[in-house]
Design an enzyme around this catalytic site. Structure first.
Site, PDB file in Angstrom:
ATOM      1  N   CYS A   1     -18.255   5.782 -24.206  1.00 59.88           N
ATOM      2  CA  CYS A   1     -18.676   5.242 -22.920  1.00 59.88           C
ATOM      3  C   CYS A   1     -19.395   3.904 -23.137  1.00 59.88           C
ATOM      4  O   CYS A   1     -20.361   3.850 -23.895  1.00 59.88           O
ATOM      5  CB  CYS A   1     -19.594   6.233 -22.217  1.00 59.88           C
ATOM      6  SG  CYS A   1     -20.387   5.561 -20.752  1.00 59.88           S
TER       7      CYS A   1
ATOM      8  N   CYS B   1     -16.647   9.942 -19.540  1.00 58.49           N
ATOM      9  CA  CYS B   1     -17.849   9.981 -20.363  1.00 58.49           C
ATOM     10  C   CYS B   1     -18.405  11.405 -20.355  1.00 58.49           C
ATOM     11  O   CYS B   1     -18.457  12.051 -19.319  1.00 58.49           O
ATOM     12  CB  CYS B   1     -18.873   9.013 -19.780  1.00 58.49           C
ATOM     13  SG  CYS B   1     -20.517   9.246 -20.447  1.00 58.49           S
TER      14      CYS B   1
ATOM     15  N   LEU C   1      17.254  -1.061   9.605  1.00 60.03           N
ATOM     16  CA  LEU C   1      17.602  -2.444   9.896  1.00 60.03           C
ATOM     17  C   LEU C   1      18.148  -3.121   8.659  1.00 60.03           C
ATOM     18  O   LEU C   1      17.739  -2.836   7.542  1.00 60.03           O
ATOM     19  CB  LEU C   1      16.358  -3.209  10.364  1.00 60.03           C
ATOM     20  CG  LEU C   1      15.731  -2.769  11.682  1.00 60.03           C
ATOM     21  CD1 LEU C   1      14.378  -3.429  11.867  1.00 60.03           C
ATOM     22  CD2 LEU C   1      16.658  -3.105  12.834  1.00 60.03           C
TER      23      LEU C   1
ATOM     24  N   LYS D   1      15.722  -9.095  17.669  1.00 64.14           N
ATOM     25  CA  LYS D   1      16.680  -8.235  18.379  1.00 64.14           C
ATOM     26  C   LYS D   1      17.302  -9.033  19.523  1.00 64.14           C
ATOM     27  O   LYS D   1      16.581  -9.771  20.213  1.00 64.14           O
ATOM     28  CB  LYS D   1      15.942  -7.019  18.980  1.00 64.14           C
ATOM     29  CG  LYS D   1      15.290  -6.116  17.950  1.00 64.14           C
ATOM     30  CD  LYS D   1      14.429  -5.037  18.594  1.00 64.14           C
ATOM     31  CE  LYS D   1      13.657  -4.298  17.512  1.00 64.14           C
ATOM     32  NZ  LYS D   1      12.572  -3.465  18.061  1.00 64.14           N
TER      33      LYS D   1
ATOM     34  N   TYR E   1       8.323   0.416  20.082  1.00 61.70           N
ATOM     35  CA  TYR E   1       9.221  -0.737  20.026  1.00 61.70           C
ATOM     36  C   TYR E   1      10.687  -0.452  20.327  1.00 61.70           C
ATOM     37  O   TYR E   1      11.476  -1.354  20.480  1.00 61.70           O
ATOM     38  CB  TYR E   1       9.092  -1.484  18.700  1.00 61.70           C
ATOM     39  CG  TYR E   1       9.237  -0.639  17.440  1.00 61.70           C
ATOM     40  CD1 TYR E   1      10.418  -0.006  17.125  1.00 61.70           C
ATOM     41  CD2 TYR E   1       8.150  -0.509  16.560  1.00 61.70           C
ATOM     42  CE1 TYR E   1      10.542   0.756  15.984  1.00 61.70           C
ATOM     43  CE2 TYR E   1       8.268   0.250  15.404  1.00 61.70           C
ATOM     44  CZ  TYR E   1       9.473   0.880  15.126  1.00 61.70           C
ATOM     45  OH  TYR E   1       9.585   1.628  13.993  1.00 61.70           O
TER      46      TYR E   1
ATOM     47  N   GLU F   1       6.078   2.851  15.622  1.00 55.02           N
ATOM     48  CA  GLU F   1       5.494   2.958  14.288  1.00 55.02           C
ATOM     49  C   GLU F   1       4.079   3.524  14.351  1.00 55.02           C
ATOM     50  O   GLU F   1       3.245   3.020  15.103  1.00 55.02           O
ATOM     51  CB  GLU F   1       5.468   1.555  13.653  1.00 55.02           C
ATOM     52  CG  GLU F   1       5.461   1.551  12.162  1.00 55.02           C
ATOM     53  CD  GLU F   1       6.875   1.673  11.559  1.00 55.02           C
ATOM     54  OE1 GLU F   1       7.846   1.911  12.310  1.00 55.02           O
ATOM     55  OE2 GLU F   1       6.980   1.537  10.331  1.00 55.02           O
TER      56      GLU F   1
ATOM     57  N   CYS G   1     -23.340   4.350 -22.085  1.00 55.04           N
ATOM     58  CA  CYS G   1     -24.344   5.145 -22.802  1.00 55.04           C
ATOM     59  C   CYS G   1     -23.938   5.460 -24.249  1.00 55.04           C
ATOM     60  O   CYS G   1     -24.734   6.027 -24.996  1.00 55.04           O
ATOM     61  CB  CYS G   1     -24.636   6.441 -22.051  1.00 55.04           C
ATOM     62  SG  CYS G   1     -23.302   7.636 -22.161  1.00 55.04           S
TER      63      CYS G   1
ATOM     64  N   GLU H   1       9.495  -9.877  16.862  1.00 58.69           N
ATOM     65  CA  GLU H   1       8.274  -9.065  16.837  1.00 58.69           C
ATOM     66  C   GLU H   1       7.913  -8.710  15.403  1.00 58.69           C
ATOM     67  O   GLU H   1       8.787  -8.664  14.545  1.00 58.69           O
ATOM     68  CB  GLU H   1       8.466  -7.796  17.673  1.00 58.69           C
ATOM     69  CG  GLU H   1       9.666  -6.971  17.256  1.00 58.69           C
ATOM     70  CD  GLU H   1       9.998  -5.894  18.279  1.00 58.69           C
ATOM     71  OE1 GLU H   1       9.433  -4.806  18.168  1.00 58.69           O
ATOM     72  OE2 GLU H   1      10.824  -6.149  19.183  1.00 58.69           O
TER      73      GLU H   1
ATOM     74  N   LYS I   1       7.186  -6.739  12.059  1.00 61.66           N
ATOM     75  CA  LYS I   1       7.692  -5.487  11.502  1.00 61.66           C
ATOM     76  C   LYS I   1       6.507  -4.736  10.923  1.00 61.66           C
ATOM     77  O   LYS I   1       5.934  -5.137   9.904  1.00 61.66           O
ATOM     78  CB  LYS I   1       8.744  -5.769  10.428  1.00 61.66           C
ATOM     79  CG  LYS I   1       9.389  -4.502   9.889  1.00 61.66           C
ATOM     80  CD  LYS I   1      10.608  -4.861   9.028  1.00 61.66           C
ATOM     81  CE  LYS I   1      11.406  -3.634   8.638  1.00 61.66           C
ATOM     82  NZ  LYS I   1      10.665  -2.686   7.818  1.00 61.66           N
TER      83      LYS I   1
ATOM     84  N   LYS J   1      12.281 -10.328   6.152  1.00 62.98           N
ATOM     85  CA  LYS J   1      11.169  -9.842   5.330  1.00 62.98           C
ATOM     86  C   LYS J   1      10.313 -10.985   4.789  1.00 62.98           C
ATOM     87  O   LYS J   1      10.813 -12.068   4.504  1.00 62.98           O
ATOM     88  CB  LYS J   1      11.713  -9.024   4.139  1.00 62.98           C
ATOM     89  CG  LYS J   1      12.514  -7.798   4.543  1.00 62.98           C
ATOM     90  CD  LYS J   1      11.679  -6.721   5.179  1.00 62.98           C
ATOM     91  CE  LYS J   1      11.120  -5.765   4.163  1.00 62.98           C
ATOM     92  NZ  LYS J   1      11.965  -4.702   3.734  1.00 62.98           N
TER      93      LYS J   1
HETATM   94  S1  IVH Z   1      13.496  -1.457  15.478  1.00 61.29           S
HETATM   95  C1  IVH Z   1      17.670   0.398  15.523  1.00 61.29           C
HETATM   96  N1  IVH Z   1      11.207  -2.719  15.429  1.00 61.29           N
HETATM   97  O1  IVH Z   1      11.522  -0.745  10.231  1.00 61.29           O
HETATM   98  C2  IVH Z   1      16.428  -0.364  15.182  1.00 61.29           C
HETATM   99  N2  IVH Z   1      11.699  -1.265  13.624  1.00 61.29           N
HETATM  100  O2  IVH Z   1      14.009  -0.916   8.539  1.00 61.29           O
HETATM  101  C3  IVH Z   1      15.256   0.484  15.050  1.00 61.29           C
HETATM  102  N3  IVH Z   1       9.920  -1.074  11.962  1.00 61.29           N
HETATM  103  O3  IVH Z   1      12.667   2.546  10.459  1.00 61.29           O
HETATM  104  C4  IVH Z   1      14.091  -0.155  14.480  1.00 61.29           C
HETATM  105  N4  IVH Z   1       8.505  -2.434  12.940  1.00 61.29           N
HETATM  106  O4  IVH Z   1      10.199   2.133  10.816  1.00 61.29           O
HETATM  107  C5  IVH Z   1      12.007  -1.861  14.796  1.00 61.29           C
HETATM  108  N5  IVH Z   1       9.179  -3.862  15.538  1.00 61.29           N
HETATM  109  C6  IVH Z   1       9.980  -3.010  14.907  1.00 61.29           C
HETATM  110  C7  IVH Z   1       9.624  -2.397  13.704  1.00 61.29           C
HETATM  111  C8  IVH Z   1      10.516  -1.536  13.084  1.00 61.29           C
HETATM  112  C9  IVH Z   1       8.702  -1.628  11.909  1.00 61.29           C
HETATM  113  C10 IVH Z   1      10.453  -0.162  10.926  1.00 61.29           C
HETATM  114  C11 IVH Z   1      10.981   1.147  11.442  1.00 61.29           C
HETATM  115  C12 IVH Z   1      12.390   1.254  10.950  1.00 61.29           C
HETATM  116  C13 IVH Z   1      12.418   0.245   9.857  1.00 61.29           C
HETATM  117  C14 IVH Z   1      13.818  -0.316   9.752  1.00 61.29           C
END
Ligand code: IVH
Length: 719
Positions: A416, A440, A90, A298, A234, A182, A419, A123, A125, A322
């Protein structure tokens, strides 16, 4: 079958014994006779049950447990899997503007008006590792890691052990369906795993993500099964037919098929809703119980996803927002050295309390001496600290411009702090590198290690004192009766004191029980039952005194083993004892300048071991404690091995279950007849003694044309 949670320790022990035999039997059928008698699934279930019981009762893990060897079906390496559809990554957004840009980009690409709304799902991550699960006609046929996105590793056997991953789908799934998601470990699972790792002297995982990754890449699926792992579904890869028109609809279908979908997923229509969701999740983050590192958005409609497509390796229809790293600045007030129960000196940073990601942090790990030097961390420095999930906070870097004048480079102690004994870093023979940890060497007298050392001292391979268990040692230590091995024997001169401590302990325990049951403390009833209890207790003390006295006579090998010198176990202790024969010769040898060279000349003793022994004897505290102990003992010299026996000079390997004697006994007997007992079979092996359940070693023996005897034949040979 009783659920693992309900097993008593006695039942668990019995069942583990049974499982070890049963599984060994199946292994033999499977790879010696190539004729399995049960299905793979039934076999896997046995191993899984074994792993689950072991996970609950780690102290009952048997040396011959199937979990202690690599499974029959595990390959040396994982097979490669080419993903039918690549597993993508992503694009990242770090600010609100980045997210607004993402939405604008989507709108532009689709030719929508500036105020036209795009439905997106939001959702968490999950911070774990992604896996792809392939189902054909509803059955799990393959599970793989992401790898480089195009090609991953086949970890089907391991993924099958995760209870969130259905082996057979419910409802009406498409004939071909790859579900992706995941694998992660909860904070609770992570803490429990590291506790067990530490207790077993194995390495500690840095964070839940690493431990999840390490757990699914075990060669033995039984180990994976013993780890607490979870899975959130997911997305998907290859699919024969889409069962829904939106991302949300797909997740609903996943739930119907039996997957776990993250419960926090929401649909959002405006940028405001999206950003509100993000802040909401961020505030819940520390209480979720698992690690997340952001939020993923998404586009909800799959037809729009299709139109948007991909740019290089990421979809245009999704983005990861992030979280900022949880960092904060504070002042390092002090560096404290803690001594672990194995003697390791661990530096801990004492910090001016500061809140990081909703948690007040006062301490951070500094790892070791080299780490402190590398970052040039000095007391008084202002430092940046970081918290990754549930892990102990770390010091990321020092803010040089805020260093107080006169702050001096930190000098790591070489003694130590508990001791006063020397603390040393071992040098690895092969690499010539110093160990990162300083330890020690005051094994016998260091208070930080006392209790563990004493427990080891009285254990079965050492002094084997019946009735003197771990709890009693802790109690006697707490009451000031036990600090070093000699004190154990001194107990025999103060039975009244021992009685008193035990009586007080018993009284405290029953008081606690009474309080727990909500009853009033009762004035001691004088009567028959009390007199009886006292009588019983007298007997306990009497037996204990007798058990201790009985061990004043001890073999040199057992004595050396019991000292708990680093790297010196039963086998090495026996090698040393056999070489020096008497305690006096041994002590004299250790005093001499050529001690190290002489030890190293013994077959089976390398530089690291010799060094550890010399370190032990270089510490005057240890010598004094040893002499105090010897004042109580009559150390029997080691018998010379028989010169001519049918097995003298031969290398013998025991494998499988022995029925007429314990492994330990068999080994000692063989060695007393001049044989060398080894743990693995090679072309140099002369005899393999195989009991029922023998596995790979037997196969090796056949490969090298080594003589194989059953237990009876062996006994006949040496009788
Ligand atoms: S969707 C094409 N959904 O993030 C999109 N990825 O940087 C596929 N990840 O390799 C990923 N939570 O390991 C998606 N709710 C989530 C996620 C998620 C964690 C991780 C996944 C992926 C990485 C992408």
């Amino acid at each position: 079958m009783k659920s693992v949670e309900k097993l008593t320790s006695a039942e668990a022990e019995k069942e583990l014994d049974k499982l070890a035999r049963e599984i060994a039997e199946h292994d033999r059928h499977y790879y010696l006779q190539d004729a399995p008698v049960i299905s793979d699934a039934a076999y896997d279930a046995l191993r899984q049950r074994n792993a689950q019981i072991e996970a609950r009762f780690p102290l009952l893990v048997r040396p011959d447990s199937p979990s202690q060897r690599v499974g029959a079906k595990a390959s040396a390496r994982f097979a490669k899997v080419v993903h039918a559809r690549p597993m993508l990554s992503l694009d990242n957004a770090f600010s609100d503007e980045d997210v607004a840009d993402f939405i604008a980009r989507v709108r532009r690409f689709l030719g929508l008006k500036e105020d036209e709304e795009v439905m997106v799902t939001a959702e968490p991550k999950i911070d774990g590792l992604s896996a792809s699960l392939r189902y054909e006609k509803g059955l799990l046929v393959q599970g793989a890691t992401r790898g480089d996105g195009a090609e991953g590793e086949d970890i089907t056997a391991n993924l099958r052990t995760i209870s969130d991953i259905p082996l057979r789908l419910k409802g009406k799934p498409p004939a071909i369906l790859e579900v992706r998601g995941e694998v992660y470990m909860t904070h609770k699972g992570f803490a429990a795993l590291n506790k067990a790792q530490e207790e077993e002297g194995r390495p500690i995982y840095a964070n839940p993500r690493n431990s999840a990754a390490g757990s699914v890449r075990q060669l033995d699926p039984a180990i994976t099964a013993g780890r607490s792992l979870n899975f959130f579904a997911y997305t998907w890869g290859e699919i024969s037919e889409l069962p829904a028109k939106t991302q949300t609809g797909m997740l609903e279908k996943f739930t119907d098929y039996g997957f776990v979908v993250n419960p926090l997923v929401r649909r959002c229509q405006t940028l405001d809703q999206i950003l509100k969701f993000y802040r909401d999740i961020e505030s819940k983050r520390v209480r979720l119980g698992y690690d997340i590192d952001g939020v993923v958005y998404k586009v909800d409609r799959l037809d729009l996803q299709e139109r948007l497509g991909f740019v290089s390796r990421s979809p245009r229809w999704a983005i990861a927002h992030k979280f900022p790293a949880e960092q904060a600045e504070t002042v390092l007030q002090d560096i404290e050295i803690q001594v672990g129960r194995t003697g390791k000196l661990a530096p801990v940073a004492r910090l001016r309390p500061v809140t990081v990601g909703g948690v007040v942090v006062r301490n951070a790990t500094l790892h070791n001496e080299d780490e402190i030097a590398r970052k040039d961390v000095r007391i008084g420095d202002t430092v940046v600290i970081q918290r990754a999930g549930d892990v102990i906070p770390q010091i990321v870097r020092v803010l040089d411009d805020k260093r107080p004048r006169g702050a001096k480079p930190y000098k790591f102690p070489t003694k130590c702090p508990v001791c006063g004994s020397h603390a040393v870093r071992e040098v690895d023979e092969k690499t010539g590198k110093e160990d990162v940890d300083r330890r020690c060497t005051g094994g016998l007298i260091c208070d930080a290690q006392t209790v563990e050392r004493l427990k080891y001292f009285v254990a079965r391979d050492g002094f084997d004192i019946e009735g003197l268990g771990g709890t009693m040692i802790e109690l006697f230590h707490e009451k000031g009766l036990l600090n070093e091995p000699a004190d154990i024997f001194a107990l025999t001169e103060k039975p009244e004191k021992v009685s008193k401590v035990l009586a007080e302990h018993r009284a405290a325990l029953s008081e606690e029980r009474r309080a727990a049951e909500g009853k009033d403390p009762i004035v001691t009833k004088v009567g028959k039952s009390k007199a009886k209890k006292e009588e019983r207790e007298d007997k306990v003390v009497e037996n204990l005194m007798a058990a201790i006295a009985a061990r004043r006579k001890i073999g040199l090998d057992r004595l050396i083993n019991a000292l708990g010198i680093r790297h010196v176990g039963e086998t090495t202790a026996r090698l040393i004892a056999r070489h020096y024969r008497t305690i006096n010769a041994f002590l004299k040898g250790m005093e001499s300048d050529s001690a190290r060279a002489e030890l190293e000349s013994l077959e089976g003793i390398g530089g690291v071991v010799a060094e550890a022994i010399c370190d032990f004897f270089d510490e005057p505290h240890n010598i004094k404690a040893l002499h105090r102990l010897l004042a109580w003992l009559d150390v029997t010299p080691m018998a010379a091995p028989a010169k001519s026996s049918p097995v003298s000079g031969k290398t013998v390997v025991f494998t499988g279950t022995l029925e007429k004697m314990t492994r330990q006994e068999a080994k000692a007997r063989a060695e007393s007849l001049g044989a060398k007992v080894s743990g693995s079979v090679s072309a140099k092996t002369d005899i393999v003694v195989a009991g029922p359940g023998a596995g790979s070693k037997l196969k090796e023996a056949q490969k090298h044309n080594v003589q194989v005897l059953d237990e009876d034949a062996w006994l006949k040979l040496i009788s």
